[in-house]
Structure formats: structure tokens, C-alpha cells
Write a protein that holds these residues in place. Structure first.
Motif, PDB file in Angstrom:
ATOM      1  N   PHE A 118       0.895  -1.238   0.036  1.00 40.31           N
ATOM      2  CA  PHE A 118       0.023  -0.011  -0.024  1.00 40.31           C
ATOM      3  C   PHE A 118       0.955   1.259  -0.046  1.00 40.31           C
ATOM      4  O   PHE A 118       1.877   1.288   0.672  1.00 40.31           O
ATOM      5  CB  PHE A 118      -1.032   0.036   1.199  1.00 40.31           C
ATOM      6  N   ILE A 119       0.587   2.104  -0.769  1.00 38.32           N
ATOM      7  CA  ILE A 119       1.296   3.314  -0.773  1.00 38.32           C
ATOM      8  C   ILE A 119       0.377   4.405  -0.462  1.00 38.32           C
ATOM      9  O   ILE A 119      -0.775   4.796  -1.370  1.00 38.32           O
ATOM     10  CB  ILE A 119       1.977   3.609  -2.333  1.00 38.32           C
ATOM     11  N   ASP A 120       0.619   5.438   0.412  1.00 36.03           N
ATOM     12  CA  ASP A 120      -0.362   6.390   1.032  1.00 36.03           C
ATOM     13  C   ASP A 120      -0.204   7.683  -0.094  1.00 36.03           C
ATOM     14  O   ASP A 120       0.715   7.726  -0.827  1.00 36.03           O
ATOM     15  CB  ASP A 120      -0.254   6.720   2.413  1.00 36.03           C
ATOM     16  N   GLU A 121      -0.754   8.954   0.119  1.00 33.07           N
ATOM     17  CA  GLU A 121      -0.802   9.991  -0.349  1.00 33.07           C
ATOM     18  C   GLU A 121       0.424  10.731  -0.282  1.00 33.07           C
ATOM     19  O   GLU A 121       0.694  11.643  -1.249  1.00 33.07           O
ATOM     20  CB  GLU A 121      -2.028  10.949   0.047  1.00 33.07           C
ATOM     21  N   ASN A 122       1.112  10.422   0.792  1.00 27.95           N
ATOM     22  CA  ASN A 122       2.588  10.935   0.916  1.00 27.95           C
ATOM     23  C   ASN A 122       3.600  10.241   0.483  1.00 27.95           C
ATOM     24  O   ASN A 122       4.890  10.242   0.730  1.00 27.95           O
ATOM     25  CB  ASN A 122       2.709  11.405   2.223  1.00 27.95           C
ATOM     26  N   ASN A 123       3.573   9.190  -0.502  1.00 31.35           N
ATOM     27  CA  ASN A 123       4.444   8.380  -1.020  1.00 31.35           C
ATOM     28  C   ASN A 123       5.044   7.544  -0.138  1.00 31.35           C
ATOM     29  O   ASN A 123       6.468   7.240  -0.051  1.00 31.35           O
ATOM     30  CB  ASN A 123       5.385   8.876  -1.670  1.00 31.35           C
ATOM     31  N   ARG A 124       4.517   7.060   1.261  1.00 29.82           N
ATOM     32  CA  ARG A 124       4.848   6.136   2.237  1.00 29.82           C
ATOM     33  C   ARG A 124       4.606   4.781   1.752  1.00 29.82           C
ATOM     34  O   ARG A 124       3.382   4.470   1.523  1.00 29.82           O
ATOM     35  CB  ARG A 124       4.396   6.528   3.492  1.00 29.82           C
ATOM     36  N   LEU A 125       5.428   3.806   1.668  1.00 33.43           N
ATOM     37  CA  LEU A 125       5.027   2.239   1.369  1.00 33.43           C
ATOM     38  C   LEU A 125       4.895   1.594   2.286  1.00 33.43           C
ATOM     39  O   LEU A 125       5.492   1.616   3.338  1.00 33.43           O
ATOM     40  CB  LEU A 125       6.262   1.858   0.412  1.00 33.43           C
ATOM     41  N   PHE A 126       3.825   0.769   2.264  1.00 35.37           N
ATOM     42  CA  PHE A 126       3.872  -0.320   3.444  1.00 35.37           C
ATOM     43  C   PHE A 126       3.537  -1.821   2.925  1.00 35.37           C
ATOM     44  O   PHE A 126       2.891  -1.938   1.715  1.00 35.37           O
ATOM     45  CB  PHE A 126       2.424  -0.082   4.173  1.00 35.37           C
ATOM     46  N   LEU A 127       4.382  -2.711   3.475  1.00 31.21           N
ATOM     47  CA  LEU A 127       4.299  -4.044   3.101  1.00 31.21           C
ATOM     48  C   LEU A 127       5.104  -4.999   3.979  1.00 31.21           C
ATOM     49  O   LEU A 127       5.434  -4.518   4.985  1.00 31.21           O
ATOM     50  CB  LEU A 127       5.113  -4.117   1.474  1.00 31.21           C
ATOM     51  N   HIS A 128       4.825  -6.330   3.758  1.00 30.09           N
ATOM     52  CA  HIS A 128       5.079  -6.849   4.939  1.00 30.09           C
ATOM     53  C   HIS A 128       6.536  -7.348   5.081  1.00 30.09           C
ATOM     54  O   HIS A 128       7.117  -7.136   6.293  1.00 30.09           O
ATOM     55  CB  HIS A 128       4.438  -8.414   4.663  1.00 30.09           C
ATOM     56  N   ALA A 129       7.287  -7.502   3.930  1.00 32.21           N
ATOM     57  CA  ALA A 129       8.594  -8.155   3.907  1.00 32.21           C
ATOM     58  C   ALA A 129       9.616  -7.105   3.259  1.00 32.21           C
ATOM     59  O   ALA A 129      10.454  -6.329   3.703  1.00 32.21           O
ATOM     60  CB  ALA A 129       8.728  -9.497   3.665  1.00 32.21           C
ATOM     61  N   GLY A 130       9.588  -7.247   1.814  1.00 30.72           N
ATOM     62  CA  GLY A 130      10.139  -6.325   0.842  1.00 30.72           C
ATOM     63  C   GLY A 130      10.148  -6.583  -0.267  1.00 30.72           C
ATOM     64  O   GLY A 130       9.149  -7.171  -0.876  1.00 30.72           O
ATOM     65  N   PHE A 131      11.166  -6.154  -1.102  1.00 29.40           N
ATOM     66  CA  PHE A 131      10.983  -6.303  -2.740  1.00 29.40           C
ATOM     67  C   PHE A 131      12.292  -6.101  -3.417  1.00 29.40           C
ATOM     68  O   PHE A 131      13.207  -5.771  -2.602  1.00 29.40           O
ATOM     69  CB  PHE A 131      10.028  -5.160  -3.259  1.00 29.40           C
ATOM     70  N   THR A 132      12.461  -6.486  -4.499  1.00 37.87           N
ATOM     71  CA  THR A 132      14.057  -6.512  -4.999  1.00 37.87           C
ATOM     72  C   THR A 132      14.172  -5.654  -6.253  1.00 37.87           C
ATOM     73  O   THR A 132      15.263  -5.486  -6.633  1.00 37.87           O
ATOM     74  CB  THR A 132      14.416  -7.913  -5.368  1.00 37.87           C
ATOM     75  N   SER A 133      12.950  -5.135  -6.913  1.00 34.11           N
ATOM     76  CA  SER A 133      13.152  -4.431  -8.247  1.00 34.11           C
ATOM     77  C   SER A 133      13.524  -3.100  -7.808  1.00 34.11           C
ATOM     78  O   SER A 133      12.974  -2.420  -6.942  1.00 34.11           O
ATOM     79  CB  SER A 133      11.919  -4.653  -8.836  1.00 34.11           C
ATOM     80  N   MET A 134      14.633  -2.925  -8.624  1.00 35.47           N
ATOM     81  CA  MET A 134      15.262  -1.360  -8.631  1.00 35.47           C
ATOM     82  C   MET A 134      14.488  -0.219  -9.142  1.00 35.47           C
ATOM     83  O   MET A 134      14.673   0.915  -8.612  1.00 35.47           O
ATOM     84  CB  MET A 134      16.626  -1.498  -9.156  1.00 35.47           C
TER      85      MET A 134
END
Length: 241
Positions: A118-134
Motif C-alpha cells: 500500500f502506498i499512501d498519499e505522501n508516498n509512504r510504502l507499507f508491505l510485509h517483507a520487502g521487494f527486489t526490483s530497483m
């Protein structure tokens, strides 16, 4: 209006209630849960039932964790993943004793409707673990990384905090977001009982699955509250070892 990010719960309903009481949550607040609602302590089904009811009164965002994926598969197919069973699944299955088929179906719907990030209106990302794509979460090929990856947090801990953000060596994948909030990797693994910050990443999994606590952080002020240690709330249980 306040927004709180709430870390891994792992079947600890008593801890979750403590945290919500401490922040004195109201209908004006936003609650963002970063996943792993089940597996560990004895009230996993009860946590899900409570969250379903809570979401009818308060604006909640539910991120899916790896333990939630396992539980979802069991509710859908009665598939008992051996790894899941040994890491809290047994307790979760037992917590569903007495629940009707209709109630289980409602819980399955709840899991199926969770977001992976989930990405909020202030460009803050929420997720459980992580991601790898640059290139960010939108370009992530392997969606399982959202609830299994640990390299995002490991990278943040390893990077020199004094590094210029404009440096060619600064991790590109985190530059897309103002802040990132995760769970999944307990801060207690690093000898910390409170939420940890590395670069622009906040880890709010404070070990509730084991001997730690559930934490809730105000994402604007960075103030946080915590439950008691889970073994103190469930003295007759072992939790995950």
C-alpha cells in the motif's frame, strides 16, 4: 486524523487490544497493519474476527504476510503446509475449533481481499517483507517477495547511513518512496525490543511471535506504543520457538 502502522500480531489478540487501548484509537484514525495476524499464540481466529469487526468502524488497511498466505490456503483448500504447521499453523488450526463453515468463509474472504502493499498519499510504502526490483514495487516480478523477502531490510542495515542519497552506490529501490514500513523480520533478532530505523525504512515487527511485543507507530510523529511481552499475556503457552 492520525495514522498508525501496526506490526506483526501472530495470534496475540490480548496484545493487540492493549496497543489499541494505549493509542486510544478513534473512528478518525487510520490503521495500517503490515501482516502476519496469525500463527504463534492461541487466538489467531479471534484476531481475524476482531479485525473484521474493527474495519467496519475504523479506516483500516490490511497487508498480507507470509503466515496469512499459509492460513488463507488452508481455509480455501484445507491444505496443511508442513512448514506452516511447524511455525504456528498448528495453533491457528486449533483456534478455529468451534467456528462454523460460514465464519471460516468470511475469514477467507478477508484474507483474499488483503493487499500485498500500500502506498499512501505522501508516498509512504507499507508491505510485509520487502521487494527486489530497483524500479519499485510496481515492477516487482516475484510477488512472493512482498511477504518473504528479507534482503530489503538486510541491505538497509548494511548501507553506510552517512552515504549521500545522490551517490551512485545508494540503493535505487528505496529512492522511490519517502518512507517504507515493514514487518516480517523481528527486531529482537538484532537485540532490539523496539521498532528500528535504517535509511528510510522502519521495521515495526518487534517479535510478537516469540518473546517480544506488538507495536504501533504514529507514522507522522514516530511515537510508538507497545504491548506487554507476549509470554506474559499467554503464560501457559510457548508461542513460536
Amino acid at each position: 486524523m492520525r495514522t498508525f502502522a501496526i506490526g506483526d500480531i501472530h495470534g496475540g489478540l490480548k496484545a493487540l487490544l492493549q496497543v489499541l487501548n494505549k493509542i486510544e484509537v478513534t473512528e478518525k484514525d487510520n490503521l495500517i497493519f503490515v501482516g502476519d495476524y496469525v500463527d504463534g499464540w492461541s487466538e489467531s481466529a479471534q484476531v481475524i474476527e476482531f479485525l473484521i469487526d474493527l474495519s467496519k468502524k475504523i479506516n483500516c488497511f490490511f497487508i498480507k504476510g507470509n503466515h496469512d498466505v499459509w492460513c488463507e490456503n488452508w481455509l480455501r483448500e484445507e491444505d496443511v503446509n508442513p512448514t506452516w504447521y511447524m511455525h504456528g499453523g498448528k495453533e491457528t488450526i486449533e483456534s478455529y475449533e468451534g467456528f462454523t463453515a460460514d465464519e471460516k468463509r468470511q475469514h477467507l474472504d478477508f484474507f483474499e481481499n488483503m493487499d500485498l502493499c500500500f502506498i499512501d498519499e505522501n508516498n509512504r510504502l507499507f508491505l510485509h517483507a520487502g521487494f527486489t526490483s530497483m524500479h519499485g514495487v510496481e515492477k516487482e516480478i516475484f510477488k512472493e517477495n512482498f511477504y518473504f523477502d528479507r534482503t530489503l531490510w538486510e541491505m538497509a542495515l548494511a548501507v553506510n547511513t552517512e552515504m549521500d542519497k545522490n551517490s551512485i552506490f545508494y540503493p535505487k529501490r528505496i529512492q522511490h518512496y519517502k518512507e517504507i514500513y515493514i514487518g516480517h523480520t523481528p527486531t529482537t533478532n538484532f537485540g532490539k525490543s523496539e521498532p528500528m530505523n535504517a535509511l528510510n525504512i522502519w521495521n515495526i515487527d518487534t517479535g510478537a511471535a516469540f518473546k517480544g511485543r506488538v507495536s504501533a507507530m504514529n507514522i507522522d510523529t514516530k511515537e510508538f506504543v507497545q504491548s506487554d511481552n507476549l509470554p506474559d499475556l499467554y503464560p501457559d503457552e510457548k508461542g513460536r520457538n
